[in-house]
Motif scaffolding. Structure first.
Motif, PDB file in Angstrom:
ATOM      1  N   HIS A 187      -4.169   6.961  -5.091  1.00  0.00           N
ATOM      2  CA  HIS A 187      -3.590   6.538  -3.811  1.00  0.00           C
ATOM      3  C   HIS A 187      -4.164   7.400  -2.686  1.00  0.00           C
ATOM      4  O   HIS A 187      -3.484   8.277  -2.138  1.00  0.00           O
ATOM      5  CB  HIS A 187      -2.069   6.656  -3.846  1.00  0.00           C
ATOM      6  CG  HIS A 187      -1.419   5.912  -4.966  1.00  0.00           C
ATOM      7  ND1 HIS A 187      -1.364   4.539  -5.013  1.00  0.00           N
ATOM      8  CD2 HIS A 187      -0.809   6.359  -6.102  1.00  0.00           C
ATOM      9  CE1 HIS A 187      -0.745   4.156  -6.118  1.00  0.00           C
ATOM     10  NE2 HIS A 187      -0.405   5.232  -6.790  1.00  0.00           N
ATOM     11  N   LYS A 199       6.348   5.696  -1.647  1.00  0.00           N
ATOM     12  CA  LYS A 199       5.482   6.795  -2.079  1.00  0.00           C
ATOM     13  C   LYS A 199       6.246   7.763  -2.957  1.00  0.00           C
ATOM     14  O   LYS A 199       5.766   8.202  -4.002  1.00  0.00           O
ATOM     15  CB  LYS A 199       4.926   7.555  -0.866  1.00  0.00           C
ATOM     16  CG  LYS A 199       4.074   6.757   0.079  1.00  0.00           C
ATOM     17  CD  LYS A 199       3.448   7.636   1.139  1.00  0.00           C
ATOM     18  CE  LYS A 199       4.469   8.290   2.046  1.00  0.00           C
ATOM     19  NZ  LYS A 199       5.180   7.347   2.904  1.00  0.00           N
ATOM     20  N   GLU A 214       0.837  -1.190   0.000  1.00  0.00           N
ATOM     21  CA  GLU A 214       0.000   0.000   0.000  1.00  0.00           C
ATOM     22  C   GLU A 214       0.880   1.252   0.000  1.00  0.00           C
ATOM     23  O   GLU A 214       1.990   1.239   0.506  1.00  0.00           O
ATOM     24  CB  GLU A 214      -0.896   0.029   1.240  1.00  0.00           C
ATOM     25  CG  GLU A 214      -1.780  -1.187   1.417  1.00  0.00           C
ATOM     26  CD  GLU A 214      -2.503  -1.156   2.751  1.00  0.00           C
ATOM     27  OE1 GLU A 214      -2.771  -0.041   3.250  1.00  0.00           O
ATOM     28  OE2 GLU A 214      -2.782  -2.233   3.306  1.00  0.00           O
TER      29      GLU A 214
END
Length: 300
Positions: free
Chosen positions: A118, A279, A89
């Protein structure tokens, strides 16, 4: 015992200056926020806030504690984000600094689809034309335009940037159109504050040539440089991502002096020694794809 929720609440109150605002953000009652602060102060054995009916202010101990409290909260947030990334994730806070004009014109439209894909990412985007310190100022990364000169940064290129000399048709009609680097010397220049008059750099076969026109206006914002050029105040050397629309509309004309301005790049960079998160790597790849190669603003 010092509880993490108390530390996080204290940081939120110190940043916002309002118990009610923190209560709304945390979705708890104002009395719960107050209770957490009182419990934290009791555990630490000192007062962190001066409370009155009109305002909140940090005490001397509160100021001293805040710096470490911010680090503690960020470390916990980053640790939680790392665990989420291990599960595939992308979530958690992401703090980015970027130039004002590029951010407004091109970064914002590219970011919104990324954030929609996201939703677990909490992005803080600080638009500022000063060259912030990626590590010391608390950012995960900075987006910059220009030469990569900072040795303490690890940079990933996300797009090329062509710069072009531009002026308004009215200015060129009054002062003539320069056709060579030598003819630029007599013209009024519009310069970027953070680079100064040494910014007009051109790549020649025998090396780099710096041309200094007559300083007419020095600004710290690309939008204002473009608008000053459109107003006929002089010649500016602008990236096409700023000047492209005005060139297409005819409010600015490109000036051909026989050589290209120094090639530059847009890049996203993080502090050397800092492990880039999944990220950040995903964002860099997304932006590079969104801008294209060559970037879309060079084809306007």
């Amino acid at each position: 015992m010092v509880k993490l929720e108390g530390i996080a609440t204290f940081v939120a109150v110190a940043e916002s200056g309002s118990l009610s605002e923190v209560a709304r953000r945390l979705r708890v009652s104002r009395s719960v926020v107050s209770e957490r602060l009182v419990e934290l102060e009791r555990a630490l054995g000192t007062s962190l806030l001066q409370r009155s009916t009109r305002r909140l202010a940090l005490t001397e101990d509160g100021l001293a504690f805040l710096e470490r409290a911010v680090r503690i909260v960020r470390e916990v947030q980053d640790a939680a984000a790392d665990l989420a990334e291990r599960r595939g994730e992308l979530r958690g806070p992401l703090r980015i600094s970027a130039p004002v004009t590029f951010g407004r014109m091109h970064l914002d439209p590219a970011l919104y689809p990324f954030l929609a894909r996201h939703p677990g990412i909490l992005l803080t985007l600080d638009l500022d034309d000063r060259r912030v310190d990626a590590g010391a100022d608390g950012f995960d990364a900075v987006i910059r335009h220009g030469p990569i000169a900072d040795r303490y940064l690890v940079a990933w290129r996300i797009g090329a940037s062509r710069r072009v000399l531009v002026a308004a048709p009215a200015y060129l009609a009054r002062h003539g159109t320069p056709r060579s680097l030598e003819e630029l010397d007599g013209h009024r220049g519009i310069y970027y504050l953070h680079r100064g008059v040494a910014d007009w750099r051109f790549a020649q076969a025998d090396g780099m040539r710096i041309v200094r026109g007559q300083p007419g206006l020095v600004l710290n914002n690309g939008d204002m440089m473009r608008d000053a050029a459109i107003a006929g105040l002089g010649i500016a050397l602008l990236p096409r991502f700023i000047a492209g629309a005005a060139l297409a509309a005819g409010t600015l004309h490109a000036i051909d002096v026989g050589v290209e301005a120094e090639q530059e790049h847009l890049y996203i960079a993080h502090a050397d020694g800092q492990h880039p998160s999944a990220k950040l790597r995903a964002l860099a790849a997304w932006l590079k794809d969104a801008f294209g190669s060559p970037p879309y603003w060079d084809t306007l």
